[in-house]
Every structure is written in C-alpha cells, then in structure tokens.
Motif scaffolding. Sequence first.
Motif: not given
Length: 66
Positions: A9-10, A14-15, A47-48, A54-56
């Motif tokens: 995930l990391k 994007q951040h 932060q965006s 992306t995480a979800v």
Amino acid sequence: MTWSDLTQLKRLLQHPSCLLTDQPSLEKYSHDATETVSYPSAVLLAQSTNDIQTAVNYCREHQVPV
C-alpha cells in the motif's frame, strides 16, 4: 493487515509518508473520547483524494477491513 499489505500500500500511495505504522502514532489513534481502545494496523492521514481512493481500493481488493 499484514506487513506485506502495508508495504504494498505504501508503494501505491501518492504520498507514502501519510501512512503511519509507528507505535506512537498507532497508540495516538487507538482511542477517542470513549474508554474503548482498539489499535489500528495503520493510520492514513491522506493528503489527497487519490490517497483515499488508492487505500480504499487496495483494502477492498485484499479484503482488509476499513
């Protein structure tokens, strides 16, 4: 969520620095005003909108509860 999940995930974010996995951060976000304590595997300080999406999506695809 496994360490492998967190690492993947990391890489996708994007951040990546907004994904917190250190013990002090997890402890800080483990409770609210109630007395219930539940330690998260990670904390996302997005932060965006892309970071959230992306995480979800990652969690949905890998059956990780949010």
